[in-house]
Design a protein around this motif. Sequence first.
Motif, short mmCIF file in Angstrom:
data_model
loop_
_atom_site.label_atom_id
_atom_site.label_comp_id
_atom_site.label_asym_id
_atom_site.label_seq_id
_atom_site.Cartn_x
_atom_site.Cartn_y
_atom_site.Cartn_z
N GLY A 329 36.28 39.47 17.15
CA GLY A 329 35.00 38.78 16.71
C GLY A 329 34.77 39.39 15.01
O GLY A 329 33.92 39.23 14.39
N GLU A 330 35.99 39.64 14.53
CA GLU A 330 35.94 40.28 13.03
C GLU A 330 35.85 39.22 11.97
O GLU A 330 36.62 38.03 12.33
CB GLU A 330 37.18 41.02 12.72
N LEU A 331 35.11 39.12 11.30
CA LEU A 331 35.29 38.15 9.96
C LEU A 331 36.13 38.36 9.15
O LEU A 331 36.56 39.59 8.51
CB LEU A 331 33.74 38.28 9.10
N THR A 332 37.20 37.31 9.15
CA THR A 332 38.42 37.79 8.31
C THR A 332 38.69 36.85 6.93
O THR A 332 39.28 37.24 6.20
CB THR A 332 39.61 37.16 8.98
N GLY A 333 37.56 35.96 6.81
CA GLY A 333 37.53 35.40 5.57
C GLY A 333 36.81 34.13 5.61
O GLY A 333 35.80 33.92 6.34
N PHE A 334 36.89 33.44 4.39
CA PHE A 334 35.94 32.21 4.38
C PHE A 334 36.85 31.06 3.79
O PHE A 334 37.86 31.10 2.96
CB PHE A 334 34.87 32.31 3.17
N GLU A 335 36.58 29.79 4.10
CA GLU A 335 37.34 28.62 3.50
C GLU A 335 36.12 28.03 2.50
O GLU A 335 35.09 27.67 2.79
CB GLU A 335 37.54 27.67 4.73
N MET A 336 36.82 27.66 1.38
CA MET A 336 35.85 27.22 0.25
C MET A 336 35.93 25.56 0.75
O MET A 336 36.65 24.96 0.58
CB MET A 336 36.55 27.41 -0.93
N LEU A 337 34.39 25.17 0.56
CA LEU A 337 34.29 23.76 0.63
C LEU A 337 33.34 23.36 -0.50
O LEU A 337 32.70 23.80 -0.96
CB LEU A 337 33.23 23.52 1.85
N ALA A 338 33.89 21.89 -1.06
CA ALA A 338 33.14 21.79 -2.28
C ALA A 338 31.67 20.93 -2.00
O ALA A 338 31.51 20.32 -0.95
CB ALA A 338 34.10 20.55 -2.91
N ARG A 339 30.67 21.23 -2.86
CA ARG A 339 29.33 20.54 -2.78
C ARG A 339 29.18 20.23 -4.17
O ARG A 339 29.61 20.71 -5.20
CB ARG A 339 28.55 21.41 -2.25
N TRP A 340 28.35 19.23 -4.46
CA TRP A 340 27.97 18.68 -5.72
C TRP A 340 26.37 18.74 -5.53
O TRP A 340 25.50 18.06 -4.79
CB TRP A 340 28.36 17.11 -5.74
N LYS A 341 25.88 19.79 -6.63
CA LYS A 341 24.51 19.88 -7.02
C LYS A 341 24.16 18.63 -7.77
O LYS A 341 23.96 19.05 -9.18
CB LYS A 341 24.13 21.16 -7.24
N SER A 342 23.97 17.63 -7.58
CA SER A 342 23.69 16.49 -8.03
C SER A 342 22.14 16.36 -8.93
O SER A 342 21.16 16.36 -8.00
CB SER A 342 23.96 15.06 -7.68
N PHE A 353 32.15 12.41 -2.54
CA PHE A 353 32.61 12.37 -4.15
C PHE A 353 33.93 12.60 -4.24
O PHE A 353 34.83 12.22 -5.25
CB PHE A 353 31.84 13.17 -4.88
N ILE A 354 34.62 13.22 -3.21
CA ILE A 354 36.25 13.54 -3.45
C ILE A 354 36.98 12.20 -3.40
O ILE A 354 38.01 12.11 -4.33
CB ILE A 354 36.43 14.37 -2.14
#
Length: 572
Positions: A329-342, A353-354
């Motif tokens: 149950g340990e948090l090991t990291g994060f995956e980066m996901l792209a977002r566009w604040k248009s 947009f990708i």
Amino acid sequence: MALTESGRRTCGRDESGGMATAPIKFNEPDATSIALKDRRDHDIVGLGVIIAAVLLFVANGSSVLRDFLHSLATGARPQEPMLGTALVLNIALLLFGWRRYVDLTREVGQRRVAEEVAHRLAHTDPLTGCLNRRSIGPALQDMIHTARATGHEVVAMMMDLDNFKKSNDAHGHQAGDAVLLQTAERIRALLPEKSIMARLGGDEFAFATIYDPDHVEAIDRLMIRLNASIARPVEIDGLALEVTASIGLANTGPADPNDAGTLAELLIHRADLAMYQAKKGGRNRYYWFEQNMESELRFRSELERGIREGIPRGEFVPYYEKQVDLDTGELTGFEMLARWKSPRHGLLSPELFIPIAEEIGLISELSESLIRQALRDAREWDPRLTLSVNISPLQLRDPWFAQKLLKLLVEANFPPHRLDIEITETCLHENVGVVRTLITSLKNQGIRISLDDFGTGYSSLAQLRTLPFDRIKIDRFFVSTLGKSKDSGTIIEAISSLGKGMDLPITAEGIESPEVLDELRKYGSFKGQGYLYGQPEDADAVRALLASHNLLPSAPAISVNELPEMPRAATA
């Protein structure tokens, strides 16, 4: 449907309902140009000299020859020696004039042939013999005039070969030319006899024909035959090259402009929009133009402009999705996901947009901007937390990608061992040699490499053994359908066994419910990520979350069951 020497194509009746028309021709020369051409074709001066010499010879020749023969017979001196000399000069002038006339006539003829060749080359494609981009417009205008005179309609078609570039790059330009030639021949064989056809450049073709508006279904049948014909393999030196075609169609109607030139441009534009929709709809198909395609094009153009302007403005930001050890149950990291604040459209997901950024050649600039921000954000996290970043297949073609990534790491002062680069499985099928070089270069810097979307591509056990991956990520489709699809369970079980056998840890994407989590645990030990653990969040939200639970530097790691908004079933 061959192109004649005068650069004309004609349209005739077809069994599918097409209607015979007058020849379609390029601009005809006017009377002035014809007169000038006649003067070039004949040497007037040389011809005048010859005529004058002949007349002089006829006038003086008989008396001079009679005097010459008399003096030759009697041995007496000629009575008119000057006329004899004039006769010799007359003969010389006659020979000179004739030679000049013949030489200049030959030169003019050669020049005329050269002009005709230049005219043909200026209006036709040298590879396929079709019309070219310059001449399709006038030819289509003539066709529209003819159709309106007979009460018929014109349909214009734009066609683009699918995956032609890949075939061309893989097998060389000679094979690519052969594919284009075969494609042109197959189109010619199916189009009505007097249709027009042009190669606009690369693998893009345009063609048009006249049809009876009461039999529009004949055009649909023609398109079906065209798609099937072009999809047949092209045999070249023992290779079977396969390409398909996306075709867009647009036809004339009563509400269209009266000006044929404007209408011709409009038809080509509409057919091009329909072709884009055919590609977007899955390729190897045809679409008729519809009015809503115009608005879609405007929206896409607006997105393209927004991407170009938004990257330097910092409108594209990283969001982060939690990655969890399912056993502890340990948090090991994060995956980066792209977002566009248009500023105009609000928060947009990468699915929108990708693909556009890839098509317009801005994916590398966009990705580097996001990675730069993510490295700065992750630098403030607990050192045990990792950062995963997806890489576009187009970036793998950049020979300097590894150096660019290393530069970003140095700028952010981010430890390479905390960075995990995710490469999709389909990249291996495209160019495994380039991927191997890139992976080796990145791993030499201490960066970890994961094989993303495993189970959806074409990678083999040999590739997994020879390519030094650090982790496998199971595609979210198989995970999200656990408990609903027996095949998904079988595939995940096989991948889990493969990971154990090759000593490759596994991450499961798409964990969205406690039921899926319970099913997944039956197949082994995994890392996991998905909406069960919360929606992706921006840097400020992640930092606030980590700070509130002592997960910033020098703080001990905690279990995800202590974090807010995480279901207890996730760590049961």
